[in-house]
Each structure stands twice: as C-alpha cells, then as structure tokens.
Design a protein around this motif. Structure first.
Motif, PDB file in Angstrom:
ATOM      1  N   ASN A 289      -3.651   1.154 -15.473  1.00  0.00           N
ATOM      2  CA  ASN A 289      -3.183   0.605 -14.212  1.00  0.00           C
ATOM      3  C   ASN A 289      -4.316   0.495 -13.197  1.00  0.00           C
ATOM      4  O   ASN A 289      -4.984   1.483 -12.878  1.00  0.00           O
ATOM      5  N   TYR A 290      -4.513  -0.704 -12.672  1.00  0.00           N
ATOM      6  CA  TYR A 290      -5.576  -0.984 -11.703  1.00  0.00           C
ATOM      7  C   TYR A 290      -5.453  -0.114 -10.457  1.00  0.00           C
ATOM      8  O   TYR A 290      -6.427   0.469  -9.995  1.00  0.00           O
ATOM      9  N   TYR A 291      -4.253  -0.006  -9.924  1.00  0.00           N
ATOM     10  CA  TYR A 291      -4.063   0.737  -8.676  1.00  0.00           C
ATOM     11  C   TYR A 291      -4.223   2.240  -8.875  1.00  0.00           C
ATOM     12  O   TYR A 291      -4.805   2.925  -8.028  1.00  0.00           O
ATOM     13  N   ALA A 292      -3.737   2.764  -9.990  1.00  0.00           N
ATOM     14  CA  ALA A 292      -3.934   4.191 -10.271  1.00  0.00           C
ATOM     15  C   ALA A 292      -5.424   4.480 -10.451  1.00  0.00           C
ATOM     16  O   ALA A 292      -5.936   5.496  -9.954  1.00  0.00           O
ATOM     17  N   PHE A 293      -6.140   3.589 -11.146  1.00  0.00           N
ATOM     18  CA  PHE A 293      -7.585   3.732 -11.327  1.00  0.00           C
ATOM     19  C   PHE A 293      -8.283   3.711  -9.967  1.00  0.00           C
ATOM     20  O   PHE A 293      -9.124   4.563  -9.673  1.00  0.00           O
TER      21      PHE A 293
ATOM     22  N   TYR B 179     -10.349   6.953  -8.813  1.00  0.00           N
ATOM     23  CA  TYR B 179     -11.807   6.912  -8.990  1.00  0.00           C
ATOM     24  C   TYR B 179     -12.546   6.104  -7.918  1.00  0.00           C
ATOM     25  O   TYR B 179     -13.771   6.083  -7.903  1.00  0.00           O
ATOM     26  N   CYS B 180     -11.800   5.453  -7.037  1.00  0.00           N
ATOM     27  CA  CYS B 180     -12.430   4.597  -6.035  1.00  0.00           C
ATOM     28  C   CYS B 180     -12.048   5.015  -4.619  1.00  0.00           C
ATOM     29  O   CYS B 180     -12.113   4.210  -3.695  1.00  0.00           O
ATOM     30  N   ASP B 181     -11.604   6.261  -4.490  1.00  0.00           N
ATOM     31  CA  ASP B 181     -11.260   6.801  -3.181  1.00  0.00           C
ATOM     32  C   ASP B 181     -10.330   5.852  -2.431  1.00  0.00           C
ATOM     33  O   ASP B 181     -10.576   5.483  -1.281  1.00  0.00           O
ATOM     34  N   GLY B 182      -9.253   5.411  -3.128  1.00  0.00           N
ATOM     35  CA  GLY B 182      -8.328   4.430  -2.573  1.00  0.00           C
ATOM     36  C   GLY B 182      -7.775   4.820  -1.209  1.00  0.00           C
ATOM     37  O   GLY B 182      -7.327   5.948  -1.003  1.00  0.00           O
ATOM     38  N   LYS B 183      -7.844   3.869  -0.302  1.00  0.00           N
ATOM     39  CA  LYS B 183      -7.357   4.071   1.072  1.00  0.00           C
ATOM     40  C   LYS B 183      -6.573   2.833   1.497  1.00  0.00           C
ATOM     41  O   LYS B 183      -6.795   1.749   0.965  1.00  0.00           O
TER      42      LYS B 183
ATOM     43  N   SER C 140      -2.855  -3.945   1.825  1.00  0.00           N
ATOM     44  CA  SER C 140      -3.678  -3.876   0.610  1.00  0.00           C
ATOM     45  C   SER C 140      -4.309  -2.498   0.485  1.00  0.00           C
ATOM     46  O   SER C 140      -4.163  -1.656   1.366  1.00  0.00           O
ATOM     47  N   ARG C 141      -5.000  -2.255  -0.612  1.00  0.00           N
ATOM     48  CA  ARG C 141      -5.710  -1.002  -0.829  1.00  0.00           C
ATOM     49  C   ARG C 141      -7.207  -1.262  -0.810  1.00  0.00           C
ATOM     50  O   ARG C 141      -7.682  -2.274  -1.338  1.00  0.00           O
ATOM     51  N   ASP C 142      -7.948  -0.367  -0.217  1.00  0.00           N
ATOM     52  CA  ASP C 142      -9.402  -0.447  -0.173  1.00  0.00           C
ATOM     53  C   ASP C 142      -9.954   0.435  -1.292  1.00  0.00           C
ATOM     54  O   ASP C 142      -9.811   1.651  -1.261  1.00  0.00           O
ATOM     55  N   PHE C 143     -10.555  -0.193  -2.302  1.00  0.00           N
ATOM     56  CA  PHE C 143     -11.126   0.526  -3.436  1.00  0.00           C
ATOM     57  C   PHE C 143     -12.649   0.413  -3.441  1.00  0.00           C
ATOM     58  O   PHE C 143     -13.275   0.365  -4.496  1.00  0.00           O
ATOM     59  N   SER C 144     -13.263   0.368  -2.282  1.00  0.00           N
ATOM     60  CA  SER C 144     -14.713   0.195  -2.208  1.00  0.00           C
ATOM     61  C   SER C 144     -15.481   1.512  -2.313  1.00  0.00           C
ATOM     62  O   SER C 144     -16.701   1.510  -2.385  1.00  0.00           O
ATOM     63  N   GLY C 145     -14.769   2.637  -2.362  1.00  0.00           N
ATOM     64  CA  GLY C 145     -15.428   3.939  -2.420  1.00  0.00           C
ATOM     65  C   GLY C 145     -15.570   4.462  -3.841  1.00  0.00           C
ATOM     66  O   GLY C 145     -15.423   3.731  -4.821  1.00  0.00           O
ATOM     67  N   ALA C 146     -15.837   5.759  -3.937  1.00  0.00           N
ATOM     68  CA  ALA C 146     -16.003   6.430  -5.229  1.00  0.00           C
ATOM     69  C   ALA C 146     -15.472   7.851  -5.123  1.00  0.00           C
ATOM     70  O   ALA C 146     -15.671   8.520  -4.103  1.00  0.00           O
ATOM     71  N   SER C 147     -14.781   8.317  -6.169  1.00  0.00           N
ATOM     72  CA  SER C 147     -14.268   9.682  -6.205  1.00  0.00           C
ATOM     73  C   SER C 147     -14.056  10.100  -7.657  1.00  0.00           C
ATOM     74  O   SER C 147     -13.883   9.252  -8.536  1.00  0.00           O
TER      75      SER C 147
END
Length: 191
Positions: free
Chosen positions: A153-157, A161-165, A171-178
């Motif tokens: 799943n894209y959103y769960a990923f 792993y992308c510090d989703g905010k 929308s969701r911001d997946f520009s980070g890392a975690s």
C-alpha cells in the motif's frame, strides 16, 4: 552485466516461455542483441518500435517481447491480455513517479469501473544501475512491483517510511524520511 544476469534467470528456468522486457527506447536493440547472444534456448524476439504496430515474437522456444516504457500505454491491451512468465524492467527508476502514465500502465491504477489492471507477470526483475531515491517514496513503485506482499500500500508505505504528514487539500506529504533502518532491512530481504 544486468542483461546477462537477467537472461541467466530465463535460461535457468525452463518454465519461462513468455518474456517481456521493458526498457528505455535507446536500449531495445541492445536487449535484442543480448537475448540472441546469451539465451541457451532459441529466442523468438519482437521489438515493438512504435505505438501503432504490435509484432508477435518469431517462433522460438522462448517468446521475447521488447518494448520501451513510453509505449506501455499505447499497447496496454496487448500487454495485459495474458500473464508473462518473466517481466524484466531495465532502468526501473523510470517508474518512480506514481502519477506517470507509464507507471500507471505498468502497475495498474484506479478502482471499481475505472480500474486499469497492471501488466501481470509470474516473476519480475527490476534492474537499475542508477542509485534511486532522493526520498524514500521514490522507491515505492520499484519495490511494490516485484514484491506487492511486503509493500502492498502506497499510503501505508508513505506514512511509515516517508514521515507522512497532512498536506494541502487533504493530501499526504511524503517528502520526508523515517524508519530507514527497517526499510533497508525489508528491501534487502524481499527485493
């Protein structure tokens, strides 16, 4: 080396009879030449040159179709008509964008009546000589395609792993890392 190793996978499995190679346009003839040179079973090869004509592979023990990423949309119906035994994706970073037409054509998109199915394959090899991500989200499609069970799943990923905010407009911001250590471990075990 990547093409020779991929052809070795094909050579090592007699159940592989129908192969799809997806690569940049500039590498199609190279793949044809490498298939002819390194295949231990007689390959019937078709190089799809444009968006108009679909060629069937010549007769041979292994049927190989070589197409570039930009033609996936135009030949989607033919590519999804049956299941491929092996799909080789060379320079797979070409599908890192979730919104690109070629990515949607390759992995599928939509739901319900508007759903477009992805290209079905029993085995997938995702090849790249280029280090991919500037951000972890860029590797999602590359990891999902060969291993949809580990990365379903894209959103769960993105959240994991992308510090989703929360982003703009819901929308969701997946520009980070975690959780990068965990992601690296999963990638090494699965892909």
């Amino acid at each position: 080396g990547k093409s020779v190793i991929s052809i070795g996978v094909m050579n090592n499995d007699p159940a592989i009879k129908k192969v799809l190679v997806v690569c940049p346009a500039s590498l199609k003839l190279n793949w044809r030449n490498e298939m002819s040179k390194w295949s231990v079973r007689e390959p019937g090869i078709a190089v799809i040159r444009d968006g108009k004509e679909w060629l069937a592979p010549d007769s041979g023990a292994v049927k190989v179709t070589i197409i570039n990423y930009d033609l996936l949309v135009k030949h989607h119906a033919k590519l999804t008509a049956g299941e491929w035994d092996l799909m080789i994706l060379d320079e797979v970073q070409a599908i890192k964008s979730k919104t690109a037409k070629r990515t949607k054509s390759l992995i599928g998109h939509g739901r319900g009546k508007s759903q477009v199915k992805g290209i079905p394959a029993k085995k997938t090899l995702a090849l790249s000589g280029t280090p991919i991500p500037n951000r972890p989200i860029e590797i999602y499609n590359v990891a999902h395609l060969p291993d949809p069970y580990t990365f379903p799943n894209y959103y769960a990923f993105g959240n994991r792993y992308c510090d989703g905010k929360p982003g703009w407009g819901g929308s969701r911001d997946f520009s980070g890392a975690s959780n990068l250590g965990e992601l690296q471990s999963k990638l090494r075990k699965s892909c």
